[in-house]
Design a protein around this motif. Sequence first.
Motif, PDB file in Angstrom:
ATOM      1  N   VAL A  16       0.850  -1.188   0.000  1.00  0.00           N
ATOM      2  CA  VAL A  16       0.000   0.000   0.000  1.00  0.00           C
ATOM      3  C   VAL A  16       0.886   1.238   0.000  1.00  0.00           C
ATOM      4  N   ARG A  17       0.723   2.057  -1.021  1.00  0.00           N
ATOM      5  CA  ARG A  17       1.502   3.294  -1.163  1.00  0.00           C
ATOM      6  C   ARG A  17       0.547   4.347  -1.705  1.00  0.00           C
ATOM      7  N   GLY A  18       0.100   5.265  -0.852  1.00  0.00           N
ATOM      8  CA  GLY A  18      -0.929   6.197  -1.288  1.00  0.00           C
ATOM      9  C   GLY A  18      -0.603   7.642  -1.001  1.00  0.00           C
ATOM     10  N   SER A  24      -5.383   5.380   2.433  1.00  0.00           N
ATOM     11  CA  SER A  24      -4.446   4.282   2.635  1.00  0.00           C
ATOM     12  C   SER A  24      -4.881   3.409   3.804  1.00  0.00           C
ATOM     13  N   VAL A  41       2.846  -1.276   4.369  1.00  0.00           N
ATOM     14  CA  VAL A  41       2.604   0.140   4.120  1.00  0.00           C
ATOM     15  C   VAL A  41       3.940   0.797   3.805  1.00  0.00           C
ATOM     16  N   GLY A  45       4.597   6.525   0.922  1.00  0.00           N
ATOM     17  CA  GLY A  45       3.240   7.042   0.909  1.00  0.00           C
ATOM     18  C   GLY A  45       3.055   8.156   1.930  1.00  0.00           C
ATOM     19  N   ALA A 186      -5.716   3.559  -2.581  1.00  0.00           N
ATOM     20  CA  ALA A 186      -4.974   4.298  -1.566  1.00  0.00           C
ATOM     21  C   ALA A 186      -4.876   5.790  -1.865  1.00  0.00           C
TER      22      ALA A 186
END
Length: 213
Positions: A16-18, A24, A41, A45, A186
């Motif tokens: 997850v990279r938002g 996210s 994570v 992000g 995200a």
Amino acid sequence: MELLTALRTHRIVAIVRGADADASLRTVLTLAEEGIALVEVSLSGEDAPGVIRRARAELGPAAPLGAGTVLTARDAGTVAEAGADFVVTPAVCEGVTESKRLGLPVLAGVMTPTDIVAAQRLGADGYKIFPAAQAGGPGFLKALRGPFPDAPFVPVGGVDAELARTYLAHGATAVGVGSPLIGDAADGGSLDALRERARAFLDAVRLAPDAGR
């Protein structure tokens, strides 16, 4: 946390990279609800330590929760304080040594046999082949398993559902999946679409052979 056991059991790590910290967090929680147990994570992000901290509070102490793009000793300390219980690095770097010193298992980024040996010497628990597509794809993974037959490899980079099955068939212990799974969730995109992609990936992983386990 026993990272190798978790990788062998779940076979997929969601990355997850938002650009939106709240989105996210929702993405992490949605993935967990859909049964994707290993979530990383990325520190690249928005407010990643805050996302990790809030996700840990929501998921509880038993849920696996990782931090990615951990490069420095400072990064390792930050994610440990936030509640991460495993670390993923893009390279063999200071983040590996400090994370191990802090007692966190590490999936270390490698691209060459020399990288793998260096990561082994630092105590890495697994080896993230990154970027997997540029390194040569499933054929490169198969070749690496010649000199490193027991090494737990996790290809990352451009892995869609079909490639996930192929990598697992060629001996990967698990695969790491970013945008083909996360999409724009995200960044505030549809969580319903994320759920559909998550189910498709889980189906693909369940159908894959277990050559690397």
